[in-house]
Design a protein around this motif. Structure first.
Motif, PDB file in Angstrom:
ATOM      1  N   PHE A 126       0.840  -1.183   0.000  1.00  0.00           N
ATOM      2  CA  PHE A 126       0.000   0.000   0.000  1.00  0.00           C
ATOM      3  C   PHE A 126       0.880   1.239   0.000  1.00  0.00           C
ATOM      4  N   ALA A 127       0.250   2.387  -0.258  1.00  0.00           N
ATOM      5  CA  ALA A 127       0.977   3.653  -0.239  1.00  0.00           C
ATOM      6  C   ALA A 127       0.065   4.736   0.309  1.00  0.00           C
ATOM      7  N   ALA A 128       0.660   5.732   0.949  1.00  0.00           N
ATOM      8  CA  ALA A 128      -0.074   6.874   1.493  1.00  0.00           C
ATOM      9  C   ALA A 128       0.620   8.146   1.047  1.00  0.00           C
ATOM     10  N   LEU A 129      -0.171   9.074   0.485  1.00  0.00           N
ATOM     11  CA  LEU A 129       0.337  10.371   0.036  1.00  0.00           C
ATOM     12  C   LEU A 129      -0.216  11.425   0.985  1.00  0.00           C
ATOM     13  N   LEU A 130       0.699  12.170   1.628  1.00  0.00           N
ATOM     14  CA  LEU A 130       0.301  13.087   2.699  1.00  0.00           C
ATOM     15  C   LEU A 130       0.809  14.489   2.396  1.00  0.00           C
ATOM     16  N   PRO A 131       0.090  15.283   1.613  1.00  0.00           N
ATOM     17  CA  PRO A 131       0.524  16.659   1.334  1.00  0.00           C
ATOM     18  C   PRO A 131       0.474  17.521   2.600  1.00  0.00           C
ATOM     19  N   GLY A 132       1.441  18.415   2.744  1.00  0.00           N
ATOM     20  CA  GLY A 132       1.466  19.338   3.874  1.00  0.00           C
ATOM     21  C   GLY A 132       2.097  18.782   5.133  1.00  0.00           C
ATOM     22  N   LEU A 133       2.530  17.544   5.102  1.00  0.00           N
ATOM     23  CA  LEU A 133       3.167  16.944   6.275  1.00  0.00           C
ATOM     24  C   LEU A 133       4.661  16.762   6.025  1.00  0.00           C
ATOM     25  N   GLY A 134       5.447  17.077   7.052  1.00  0.00           N
ATOM     26  CA  GLY A 134       6.879  16.830   6.976  1.00  0.00           C
ATOM     27  C   GLY A 134       7.205  15.450   7.514  1.00  0.00           C
ATOM     28  N   MET A 135       8.510  15.199   7.668  1.00  0.00           N
ATOM     29  CA  MET A 135       8.956  13.884   8.096  1.00  0.00           C
ATOM     30  C   MET A 135       8.457  13.555   9.500  1.00  0.00           C
ATOM     31  N   ALA A 136       8.594  14.484  10.435  1.00  0.00           N
ATOM     32  CA  ALA A 136       8.239  14.203  11.825  1.00  0.00           C
ATOM     33  C   ALA A 136       6.737  13.976  11.987  1.00  0.00           C
ATOM     34  N   GLU A 137       5.908  14.846  11.373  1.00  0.00           N
ATOM     35  CA  GLU A 137       4.448  14.682  11.515  1.00  0.00           C
ATOM     36  C   GLU A 137       3.985  13.371  10.886  1.00  0.00           C
ATOM     37  N   ALA A 138       4.486  13.052   9.695  1.00  0.00           N
ATOM     38  CA  ALA A 138       4.087  11.810   9.038  1.00  0.00           C
ATOM     39  C   ALA A 138       4.569  10.594   9.814  1.00  0.00           C
ATOM     40  N   GLN A 139       5.762  10.667  10.415  1.00  0.00           N
ATOM     41  CA  GLN A 139       6.268   9.531  11.182  1.00  0.00           C
ATOM     42  C   GLN A 139       5.367   9.216  12.366  1.00  0.00           C
ATOM     43  N   GLY A 140       4.896  10.238  13.061  1.00  0.00           N
ATOM     44  CA  GLY A 140       4.031   9.988  14.202  1.00  0.00           C
ATOM     45  C   GLY A 140       2.737   9.312  13.807  1.00  0.00           C
ATOM     46  N   VAL A 141       2.096   9.762  12.707  1.00  0.00           N
ATOM     47  CA  VAL A 141       0.837   9.159  12.269  1.00  0.00           C
ATOM     48  C   VAL A 141       1.052   7.717  11.832  1.00  0.00           C
ATOM     49  N   LEU A 142       2.122   7.452  11.094  1.00  0.00           N
ATOM     50  CA  LEU A 142       2.373   6.107  10.588  1.00  0.00           C
ATOM     51  C   LEU A 142       2.726   5.128  11.706  1.00  0.00           C
ATOM     52  N   GLU A 143       3.427   5.592  12.731  1.00  0.00           N
ATOM     53  CA  GLU A 143       3.718   4.712  13.859  1.00  0.00           C
ATOM     54  C   GLU A 143       2.428   4.281  14.557  1.00  0.00           C
ATOM     55  N   SER A 144       1.493   5.202  14.689  1.00  0.00           N
ATOM     56  CA  SER A 144       0.213   4.828  15.309  1.00  0.00           C
ATOM     57  C   SER A 144      -0.548   3.840  14.443  1.00  0.00           C
TER      58      SER A 144
END
Length: 327
Positions: free
Chosen positions: A248-266
């Motif tokens: 699968f893949a997720a495209l997250l506009p407006g998010l940087g590395m740190a914000e995206a990492q937190g969401v993906l870990e959850s």
């Protein structure tokens, strides 16, 4: 009944009456002509003379003769012919004989043939009208069927267009839509100097899972993962897609590395706690994450996706069930 009876509305024209009319015209026309000529000549000549009177007499005679001839030709002669015809009809009425009462045998046969032909024509016209009515009915039915077929075709076209952009099994976007959206969002992030994160997610040891539990349970597992990702990434700008198989893949506009990492870990932790139907084992998730920013730009959208793939490769070889960041 006499011709001058008051019960007869129109008097019959007789030769006697025509003779009386001719006499009155013969006397009256020369007198009227002499009066008119006298008035004309009196206005042109101051005194009467033998030459003037002679000229007037000849003029009166000529005009009178001409007028009487015109009256005879235009009025009296037609009246005389009409009177003669009336007398002939009254003196010799047409008897009603069998010859006139019924047509001759040859004429009767001809009339029968004409009547038969007319009936055949009427029957043909009636049949043609029935055929035309039936043809109109068939055309209306065909038109209705054509409209139904057109509506069905439009529905199928929409379904095909939807299938061309949707993964059949999970109902989320497919790889084609993901790549198109990635290129568009990458260009927008470059223009606006914004942030764009891309994550590639892969179920760990999914082939062995299918061999152990069956492809039916495996399909259910893919559907549960797709539902979990859709629930977690539900912003209008987010996009979740199935790239193929268990990836699968997720495209997250407006998010940087740190914000995206937190969401993906959850998301990874929620998947670990998600029990599949009938309690047939658990699944884990390996994730590769890359993020483009003004401080860390990429040359193209493909380069950004490749960086996420390389990070996923590192997560797989580091023991799985983990998130790895692109360098």
């Amino acid at each position: 009944m006499r011709p001058d009876s008051p019960d007869q509305p129109l008097e019959r024209v007789t030769p006697r009456r025509l003779g009386s009319l001719r006499l009155r015209l013969t006397v009256g026309v020369p007198l009227l002509t002499a009066l008119i000529v006298g008035l004309v000549e009196w206005g042109h000549e101051a005194a009467a003379s033998t030459e003037v009177l002679s000229h007037a007499a000849w003029l009166v005679l000529g005009l009178s003769a001409a007028l009487l001839l015109l009256v005879e030709v235009l009025m009296l002669r037609p009246l005389r012919q009409l009177a003669a015809g009336c007398e002939a009809m009254e003196s010799a009425p047409l008897p009603l004989t069998p010859e006139f009462a019924a047509p001759a045998p040859g004429r009767a046969a001809e009339l029968d043939r004409i009547g038969h032909a007319m009936r055949r024509v009427q029957g043909s016209l009636w049949q043609q009208e029935q055929d035309a009515r039936e043809l109109r009915r068939e055309l209306a039915q065909q038109r209705q069927q054509l409209e139904q077929a057109r509506a069905a075709l439009e529905t199928h076209q929409r379904e095909l267009a939807n299938l061309a952009r949707t993964d059949i099994l999970t109902g989320i976007a497919n790889q084609r839509v993901f790549e198109e959206t990635l290129r568009r969002e990458f260009k927008r992030a470059q223009r606006q100097r914004g942030l764009l994160a891309v994550a590639v997610l892969d179920l760990d040891q999914f082939k062995q899972f299918n061999l152990t539990h069956g492809t039916g349970v495996g399909d259910q597992a893919l559907q549960r993962v797709a539902a979990l990702l859709t629930e977690r990434f539900k912003r209008d700008t987010d996009l979740v897609a199935r790239l193929g198989g268990e990836e699968f893949a997720a495209l997250l506009p407006g998010l940087g590395m740190a914000e995206a990492q937190g969401v993906l870990e959850s998301v990874r932790e929620e998947l670990r706690a998600l029990h599949l139907p009938d309690g047939r084992g658990d699944l884990t998730l390996s994730i590769g994450l890359a993020a483009a920013s003004p401080a860390h730009p990429y040359l193209s959208a493909q380069a950004l996706l490749q960086a996420a793939d390389e990070a996923l490769y590192i997560a797989k070889h580091a023991g799985r069930d983990r998130l790895s960041l692109a360098a």
